[in-house]
Design an enzyme around this catalytic site. Structure first.
Site, PDB file in Angstrom:
ATOM      1  N   GLU A  13       0.792  -1.243   0.000  1.00 58.74           N
ATOM      2  CA  GLU A  13       0.000   0.000   0.000  1.00 58.74           C
ATOM      3  C   GLU A  13       0.823   1.293   0.000  1.00 58.74           C
ATOM      4  O   GLU A  13       0.839   2.047   0.963  1.00 58.74           O
ATOM      5  CB  GLU A  13      -0.926  -0.021   1.231  1.00 58.74           C
ATOM      6  CG  GLU A  13      -1.865  -1.195   1.259  1.00 58.74           C
ATOM      7  CD  GLU A  13      -2.702  -1.244   2.526  1.00 58.74           C
ATOM      8  OE1 GLU A  13      -2.844  -0.228   3.212  1.00 58.74           O
ATOM      9  OE2 GLU A  13      -3.223  -2.339   2.825  1.00 58.74           O
ATOM     10  N   HIS A  45     -10.744  -5.615  -0.832  1.00 61.00           N
ATOM     11  CA  HIS A  45     -11.648  -5.286   0.294  1.00 61.00           C
ATOM     12  C   HIS A  45     -12.822  -4.512  -0.308  1.00 61.00           C
ATOM     13  O   HIS A  45     -12.671  -3.347  -0.689  1.00 61.00           O
ATOM     14  CB  HIS A  45     -10.930  -4.415   1.324  1.00 61.00           C
ATOM     15  CG  HIS A  45      -9.888  -5.133   2.117  1.00 61.00           C
ATOM     16  ND1 HIS A  45     -10.187  -6.191   2.951  1.00 61.00           N
ATOM     17  CD2 HIS A  45      -8.554  -4.958   2.202  1.00 61.00           C
ATOM     18  CE1 HIS A  45      -9.076  -6.635   3.517  1.00 61.00           C
ATOM     19  NE2 HIS A  45      -8.080  -5.911   3.074  1.00 61.00           N
ATOM     20  N   ASP A  91     -12.821  -9.495   1.170  1.00 59.74           N
ATOM     21  CA  ASP A  91     -13.970  -9.556   2.076  1.00 59.74           C
ATOM     22  C   ASP A  91     -14.995  -8.540   1.565  1.00 59.74           C
ATOM     23  O   ASP A  91     -14.634  -7.598   0.859  1.00 59.74           O
ATOM     24  CB  ASP A  91     -13.606  -9.316   3.547  1.00 59.74           C
ATOM     25  CG  ASP A  91     -12.735  -8.087   3.787  1.00 59.74           C
ATOM     26  OD1 ASP A  91     -11.968  -8.084   4.772  1.00 59.74           O
ATOM     27  OD2 ASP A  91     -12.814  -7.125   2.994  1.00 59.74           O
ATOM     28  N   ASN A 115       1.561  -5.334  -2.965  1.00 55.13           N
ATOM     29  CA  ASN A 115       0.168  -5.569  -2.565  1.00 55.13           C
ATOM     30  C   ASN A 115      -0.538  -4.248  -2.284  1.00 55.13           C
ATOM     31  O   ASN A 115       0.021  -3.378  -1.605  1.00 55.13           O
ATOM     32  CB  ASN A 115       0.175  -6.441  -1.286  1.00 55.13           C
ATOM     33  CG  ASN A 115      -1.186  -6.907  -0.845  1.00 55.13           C
ATOM     34  OD1 ASN A 115      -1.956  -7.430  -1.654  1.00 55.13           O
ATOM     35  ND2 ASN A 115      -1.489  -6.705   0.418  1.00 55.13           N
ATOM     36  N   GLU A 169      -6.911 -10.293  -0.199  1.00 56.59           N
ATOM     37  CA  GLU A 169      -7.567  -9.940   1.068  1.00 56.59           C
ATOM     38  C   GLU A 169      -9.089  -9.766   0.912  1.00 56.59           C
ATOM     39  O   GLU A 169      -9.706  -8.913   1.504  1.00 56.59           O
ATOM     40  CB  GLU A 169      -6.954  -8.649   1.656  1.00 56.59           C
ATOM     41  CG  GLU A 169      -5.449  -8.718   1.822  1.00 56.59           C
ATOM     42  CD  GLU A 169      -4.865  -7.508   2.512  1.00 56.59           C
ATOM     43  OE1 GLU A 169      -5.616  -6.735   3.138  1.00 56.59           O
ATOM     44  OE2 GLU A 169      -3.624  -7.325   2.458  1.00 56.59           O
TER      45      GLU A 169
END
Ligand code: G3I
Length: 351
Positions: free
Chosen positions: A150, A234, A266, A198, A264
């Site tokens: 990030e 996300h 969700d 990432n 990741e």
């Protein structure tokens, strides 16, 4: 219909649904030759249903927090490998791969590092030493690392951070040069590990994913060691408009010769009174399917990971101050949700 006929009908239904063979995400993923994983916390491995679900449904895991600076380096001198080692031991016992997360990030850094008033030269040596020691400790046990996490803002510019310019490692004002340096140290530390960058909000084509693409294209053109890009996924908005261009985004990254991991996933649902309604769960399942299909149709998308796997343990409610929750394929009682069924179907079709 006699009782016996009813039993036969039920058995037939189970066989047709595949349930009686206990098809799991892991079984379909293994057949498809794809890694399916979840973020995990070592302390939760003591909980039987947590451990059994993780081992049954996934062939890969990552450390949600145990391998970050804040957890692994409590003081400048001490490395606390014990929690990460517990995850690695669990993975080995269940023949699962381990994804490492993460070696350089602006968040979850220990206070001694953040407030240490170190010079850029000292920060450079600290980061080199950290990458080297951690990767060597897990050499042969962790197959891929999120080396840097990030760095970009929504507009594609490089975020101010402890590793860039506050104080940074001596490459302040040189954009992604510090990412390049971290990747070179990582390759030297473990030549066999796959090295990833990432980031979040980079599923579709937008200024941020453009910046990721440009960085990877530049690195690949100059032989900078990078093997893959992690797309976190996300999804905090059930509209999920960015997904309209996910295939194009994956394709342009694949064309650079790198792998893509969904790292990741969700999908947070509005927290109303009680359980999420059927419509929200259906929409959540559609988003899970959408992302799984996009990954599984792209040969260079080689891993698909959710950020946790049960609604019992997720970062979303805390992050959204209770506004969202229930983001994962299993509910808080480890019961499969429509999102799980959608993933199972996507992986079944892929095999
Ligand atoms: O372990 C301590 C505990 O001892 C202490 O009592 C408690 C209260 O302060 O904090 C606990 O640590 C928390 C840790 O999660 C473990 O639960 C940290 O405060 C908290 O900041 C940390 O949040 C994690 C966050 O990253 C920051 O590292 C989340 O669990 C984790 O899901 C989240 O994951 C990130 C990825 O690494 C990168 N992508 C975004 C994603 C969501 O932010």
């Amino acid at each position: 219909m006699t009782f016996k006929q009813t039993l036969w009908a039920a058995a037939l239904l189970l066989i047709l649904s595949g349930a009686c063979f206990g098809q799991t995400l892991r079984e379909y993923a293994d057949r498809a030759g794809v890694l399916v994983g979840a973020a995990a916390e070592p302390r939760l491995l003591e909980e039987p249903e947590y451990a059994s679900t993780l081992a049954r449904e996934f062939n890969m895991l990552t450390a949600e927090n145990a391998l970050k600076w804040g957890a692994i380096r409590p003081t400048r001198e001490r490395f606390n490998f014990e929690p990460g080692d517990r995850l690695v031991a669990f993975a080995r016992a269940h023949k699962m791969k381990v994804r490492g997360h993460c070696l350089a990030w602006s968040e979850y850094n220990p206070r001694w590092l953040e407030k240490g008033s170190f010079t850029p030269e000292q920060m450079s040596e600290l980061l080199r030493e950290h990458i080297t020691k951690v990767m060597r400790h897990y050499r042969g046990k962790v197959f891929a690392w999120d080396v840097v996490n990030e760095i970009f803002l929504a507009d594609g510019s490089v975020e101010s951070s402890v590793w860039y310019d506050q104080p940074g490692i001596g490459l302040k004002g040189k954009g992604t040069a510090y990412v390049e340096q971290a990747l070179r140290w990582a390759r030297a530390a473990d030549p066999d590990a796959q090295l990833f960058y990432n980031d979040y909000d980079t599923e579709g084509i937008n200024p941020k994913s453009d910046a990721v693409y440009a960085m990877v294209k530049d690195f690949r053109s100059r032989g900078v060691p990078i093997d893959g890009v992690g797309i976190q996924a996300h999804i905090v908005d059930l509209e999920a408009k960015d997904l309209a261009t996910i295939e194009q985004n994956l394709a342009r990254l694949a064309a650079l010769g790198v792998q893509i991991h969904i790292t990741e996933l969700d999908v947070g649902l509005p927290s109303g009174a009680g359980q999420p309604d059927a419509a929200a769960l259906k929409r959540q399942a559609e988003i899970y399917r959408r992302i799984a299909d996009a990954c599984l149709r792209q040969p260079k998308c080689t891993a698909f990971q959710t950020w946790g796997f049960t609604d019992k343990y997720t970062w979303i409610p805390g992050y959204t101050k209770g506004a969202k929750g229930a983001p994962l394929p299993f509910d808080a009682a480890y019961k499969k949700k429509p999102a799980y069924d959608a993933l199972l179907e996507a992986f079944r079709r892929r095999r």
